[in-house]
Design a protein around this motif. Structure first.
Motif, PDB file in Angstrom:
ATOM      1  N   GLN A  76     -15.404   1.694  15.889  1.00  0.00           N
ATOM      2  CA  GLN A  76     -15.155   2.526  17.076  1.00  0.00           C
ATOM      3  C   GLN A  76     -13.855   3.304  16.949  1.00  0.00           C
ATOM      4  O   GLN A  76     -13.773   4.478  17.317  1.00  0.00           O
ATOM      5  N   GLN A  77     -12.825   2.657  16.431  1.00  0.00           N
ATOM      6  CA  GLN A  77     -11.498   3.256  16.385  1.00  0.00           C
ATOM      7  C   GLN A  77     -11.281   4.150  15.165  1.00  0.00           C
ATOM      8  O   GLN A  77     -10.558   5.144  15.250  1.00  0.00           O
ATOM      9  N   HIS A  78     -11.906   3.785  14.029  1.00  0.00           N
ATOM     10  CA  HIS A  78     -11.541   4.443  12.773  1.00  0.00           C
ATOM     11  C   HIS A  78     -12.718   5.020  11.997  1.00  0.00           C
ATOM     12  O   HIS A  78     -12.509   5.672  10.978  1.00  0.00           O
ATOM     13  N   GLY A  79     -13.942   4.781  12.436  1.00  0.00           N
ATOM     14  CA  GLY A  79     -15.087   5.292  11.712  1.00  0.00           C
ATOM     15  C   GLY A  79     -15.600   4.316  10.666  1.00  0.00           C
ATOM     16  O   GLY A  79     -15.097   3.206  10.517  1.00  0.00           O
ATOM     17  N   ALA A  80     -16.602   4.751   9.945  1.00  0.00           N
ATOM     18  CA  ALA A  80     -17.283   3.879   8.990  1.00  0.00           C
ATOM     19  C   ALA A  80     -16.516   3.763   7.685  1.00  0.00           C
ATOM     20  O   ALA A  80     -15.896   4.710   7.214  1.00  0.00           O
ATOM     21  N   VAL A  81     -16.573   2.569   7.119  1.00  0.00           N
ATOM     22  CA  VAL A  81     -16.010   2.276   5.795  1.00  0.00           C
ATOM     23  C   VAL A  81     -17.075   1.506   5.027  1.00  0.00           C
ATOM     24  O   VAL A  81     -17.783   0.684   5.616  1.00  0.00           O
ATOM     25  N   PRO A  82     -17.234   1.745   3.722  1.00  0.00           N
ATOM     26  CA  PRO A  82     -18.181   0.939   2.950  1.00  0.00           C
ATOM     27  C   PRO A  82     -17.965  -0.554   3.196  1.00  0.00           C
ATOM     28  O   PRO A  82     -16.847  -1.048   3.105  1.00  0.00           O
ATOM     29  N   THR A  83     -19.038  -1.255   3.536  1.00  0.00           N
ATOM     30  CA  THR A  83     -18.948  -2.605   4.073  1.00  0.00           C
ATOM     31  C   THR A  83     -19.813  -3.557   3.256  1.00  0.00           C
ATOM     32  O   THR A  83     -20.964  -3.229   2.931  1.00  0.00           O
ATOM     33  N   LEU A  84     -19.259  -4.748   2.982  1.00  0.00           N
ATOM     34  CA  LEU A  84     -19.955  -5.736   2.162  1.00  0.00           C
ATOM     35  C   LEU A  84     -20.212  -7.017   2.941  1.00  0.00           C
ATOM     36  O   LEU A  84     -19.323  -7.520   3.634  1.00  0.00           O
ATOM     37  N   ILE A  85     -21.405  -7.562   2.796  1.00  0.00           N
ATOM     38  CA  ILE A  85     -21.720  -8.910   3.261  1.00  0.00           C
ATOM     39  C   ILE A  85     -21.464  -9.866   2.098  1.00  0.00           C
ATOM     40  O   ILE A  85     -22.108  -9.770   1.049  1.00  0.00           O
ATOM     41  N   GLU A  86     -20.501 -10.795   2.278  1.00  0.00           N
ATOM     42  CA  GLU A  86     -20.168 -11.783   1.249  1.00  0.00           C
ATOM     43  C   GLU A  86     -20.834 -13.116   1.577  1.00  0.00           C
ATOM     44  O   GLU A  86     -20.760 -13.590   2.711  1.00  0.00           O
ATOM     45  N   GLN A 110       0.821  -1.208   0.000  1.00  0.00           N
ATOM     46  CA  GLN A 110       0.000   0.000   0.000  1.00  0.00           C
ATOM     47  C   GLN A 110       0.858   1.262   0.000  1.00  0.00           C
ATOM     48  O   GLN A 110       0.580   2.212  -0.740  1.00  0.00           O
ATOM     49  N   GLN A 111       1.914   1.259   0.791  1.00  0.00           N
ATOM     50  CA  GLN A 111       2.764   2.437   0.876  1.00  0.00           C
ATOM     51  C   GLN A 111       3.495   2.704  -0.442  1.00  0.00           C
ATOM     52  O   GLN A 111       3.617   3.845  -0.875  1.00  0.00           O
ATOM     53  N   ARG A 112       3.969   1.662  -1.077  1.00  0.00           N
ATOM     54  CA  ARG A 112       4.745   1.832  -2.307  1.00  0.00           C
ATOM     55  C   ARG A 112       3.875   2.217  -3.500  1.00  0.00           C
ATOM     56  O   ARG A 112       4.302   3.007  -4.356  1.00  0.00           O
ATOM     57  N   THR A 113       2.677   1.653  -3.593  1.00  0.00           N
ATOM     58  CA  THR A 113       1.852   1.846  -4.786  1.00  0.00           C
ATOM     59  C   THR A 113       0.749   2.873  -4.594  1.00  0.00           C
ATOM     60  O   THR A 113       0.147   3.319  -5.566  1.00  0.00           O
ATOM     61  N   LYS A 114       0.465   3.224  -3.330  1.00  0.00           N
ATOM     62  CA  LYS A 114      -0.657   4.101  -2.991  1.00  0.00           C
ATOM     63  C   LYS A 114      -1.996   3.497  -3.413  1.00  0.00           C
ATOM     64  O   LYS A 114      -2.975   4.232  -3.648  1.00  0.00           O
ATOM     65  N   CYS A 115      -2.047   2.182  -3.510  1.00  0.00           N
ATOM     66  CA  CYS A 115      -3.321   1.513  -3.735  1.00  0.00           C
ATOM     67  C   CYS A 115      -4.168   1.649  -2.468  1.00  0.00           C
ATOM     68  O   CYS A 115      -3.691   2.062  -1.413  1.00  0.00           O
ATOM     69  N   GLY A 116      -5.433   1.292  -2.574  1.00  0.00           N
ATOM     70  CA  GLY A 116      -6.271   1.203  -1.395  1.00  0.00           C
ATOM     71  C   GLY A 116      -6.273  -0.225  -0.871  1.00  0.00           C
ATOM     72  O   GLY A 116      -5.772  -1.147  -1.523  1.00  0.00           O
ATOM     73  N   LEU A 117      -6.832  -0.408   0.312  1.00  0.00           N
ATOM     74  CA  LEU A 117      -6.942  -1.735   0.902  1.00  0.00           C
ATOM     75  C   LEU A 117      -8.408  -2.136   1.020  1.00  0.00           C
ATOM     76  O   LEU A 117      -9.256  -1.340   1.420  1.00  0.00           O
ATOM     77  N   LEU A 118      -8.673  -3.374   0.647  1.00  0.00           N
ATOM     78  CA  LEU A 118      -9.956  -4.003   0.912  1.00  0.00           C
ATOM     79  C   LEU A 118      -9.721  -4.932   2.102  1.00  0.00           C
ATOM     80  O   LEU A 118      -9.074  -5.968   1.970  1.00  0.00           O
ATOM     81  N   ASP A 154      -2.428   1.076   7.704  1.00  0.00           N
ATOM     82  CA  ASP A 154      -2.837   2.478   7.734  1.00  0.00           C
ATOM     83  C   ASP A 154      -4.356   2.525   7.580  1.00  0.00           C
ATOM     84  O   ASP A 154      -4.876   2.204   6.508  1.00  0.00           O
ATOM     85  N   PRO A 155      -5.094   2.897   8.615  1.00  0.00           N
ATOM     86  CA  PRO A 155      -6.560   2.867   8.507  1.00  0.00           C
ATOM     87  C   PRO A 155      -7.097   3.792   7.419  1.00  0.00           C
ATOM     88  O   PRO A 155      -8.165   3.525   6.859  1.00  0.00           O
ATOM     89  N   SER A 156      -6.382   4.859   7.103  1.00  0.00           N
ATOM     90  CA  SER A 156      -6.862   5.762   6.057  1.00  0.00           C
ATOM     91  C   SER A 156      -6.801   5.125   4.673  1.00  0.00           C
ATOM     92  O   SER A 156      -7.449   5.600   3.736  1.00  0.00           O
ATOM     93  N   ALA A 157      -6.030   4.040   4.535  1.00  0.00           N
ATOM     94  CA  ALA A 157      -5.930   3.349   3.250  1.00  0.00           C
ATOM     95  C   ALA A 157      -7.046   2.339   3.047  1.00  0.00           C
ATOM     96  O   ALA A 157      -7.237   1.836   1.935  1.00  0.00           O
ATOM     97  N   VAL A 158      -7.795   2.019   4.114  1.00  0.00           N
ATOM     98  CA  VAL A 158      -8.864   1.032   4.016  1.00  0.00           C
ATOM     99  C   VAL A 158     -10.098   1.686   3.412  1.00  0.00           C
ATOM    100  O   VAL A 158     -10.715   2.566   4.013  1.00  0.00           O
TER     101      VAL A 158
END
Length: 287
Positions: free
Chosen positions: A243-253, A166-174, A199-203
């Motif tokens: 609680q720690q990082h806030g909401a992120v778009p979330t998927l039920i698989e 993530q750090q090298r490519t600046k991709c996001g994380l799923l 990095d929670p901001s990358a998620v």
């Protein structure tokens, strides 16, 4: 694109073939839908035609399983072209694939295989992610895998490898919380240690799913089957993350032993409840 989701759209479900007609006809109240990209590559297929109808009413996320980013093989150009055509037409909120490999000398396996976490593998994986992002002209998300074996010559843990990608490519994380929970049992690490390394901001997206316990004479192994409801420990990991990082778009698989659509929507309601309970005054901070 993920930042375009509203508070009411933060939780989605995977769009699977048994539910497509029902989704088109009934338009259930769900924030967004995720597809497996490769199932929709043919522009003239019925699946692609149905996807166009669905995309008129729901944000779509394109989740792939076929790029084989960790392979020593070069990226399959035809695969990339088909993916870009799909992405350009549907304009999804996210495009993603896995921290894995699945091909050797152009021959593909029906599985997402684990990587040796070495500097050589890291350089190769980062190069592939850079190529994909350049070709698509957008940020790409990489999902952490579930795994059942590890390589003795790995030079770093999975979470450090993923963080470096993530750090090298600046991709996001799923971030697949079920995968972390399953792998933590199989390999004996602490889920919280894994999560703290990222990095929670990358998620940019979170996956929640169920798993299966396999019993053997010498012990048990947990398998990421996506065939059951989300387990309570994974719900707790999710609550902790919010609680720690806030909401992120979330998927039920749910990809095997697929139940009625109402079951998936009920799981999505659980995620929505956690988001509302754990974000101050119900306010959602979008990534």
């Amino acid at each position: 694109m993920l930042s375009l989701l509203t508070q009411q759209q933060m939780v989605g479900v995977g769009l699977r073939s048994p539910h497509v007609s029902q989704v088109i006809a009934q338009r259930p109240d769900i924030g967004w839908l995720e597809i497996h990209s490769e199932n929709y590559f043919s522009p003239a297929s019925l699946a692609r035609q149905q996807l166009r109808q669905v995309a008129d009413h729901y944000p779509i996320s394109c989740h792939g399983i076929g790029l084989s980013l960790g392979s020593a093989d070069p990226l399959n150009r035809e695969h990339l072209i088909q993916l870009k055509q799909l992405v350009d037409e549907i304009n999804p909120i996210a495009v993603s694939d896995h921290l894995s490999w699945s091909s050797v000398d152009g021959q593909f396996f029906n599985d997402l295989l684990p990587l040796p976490y070495t500097e050589e593998a890291l350089d190769n994986f980062c190069r592939k992610v850079d190529q994909v992002q350049s070709f698509l002209g957008r940020q790409f998300l990489v999902e952490n895998p579930s795994s059942y074996l590890s390589f003795q010559h790995s030079a770093m843990p999975e979470w450090e490898f993923l963080h470096q990608v993530q750090q090298r490519t600046k991709c996001g994380l799923l971030l697949d919380l079920n995968n972390i929970y399953v792998s933590a049992f199989n390999h004996g690490f602490d889920c919280n240690h894994y999560l703290a390394a990222l990095d929670p901001s990358a998620v940019k997206e979170i996956h929640l799913a169920g798993f299966t316990v396999k019993q053997f004479a010498d012990g048990e192994i947990w398998i990421d089957t996506h065939s059951k409801p989300v387990s309570q420990p994974v719900w707790q990991l999710y609550r902790q993350w919010v609680q720690q990082h806030g909401a992120v778009p979330t998927l039920i698989e749910w990809d095997a032993e697929i139940p009625e659509l109402a079951v998936l929507l009920a799981e999505a309601d659980k995620a929505n409840t956690i988001l509302m309970q754990e974000t101050p005054h119900g306010q959602i901070t979008l990534p």
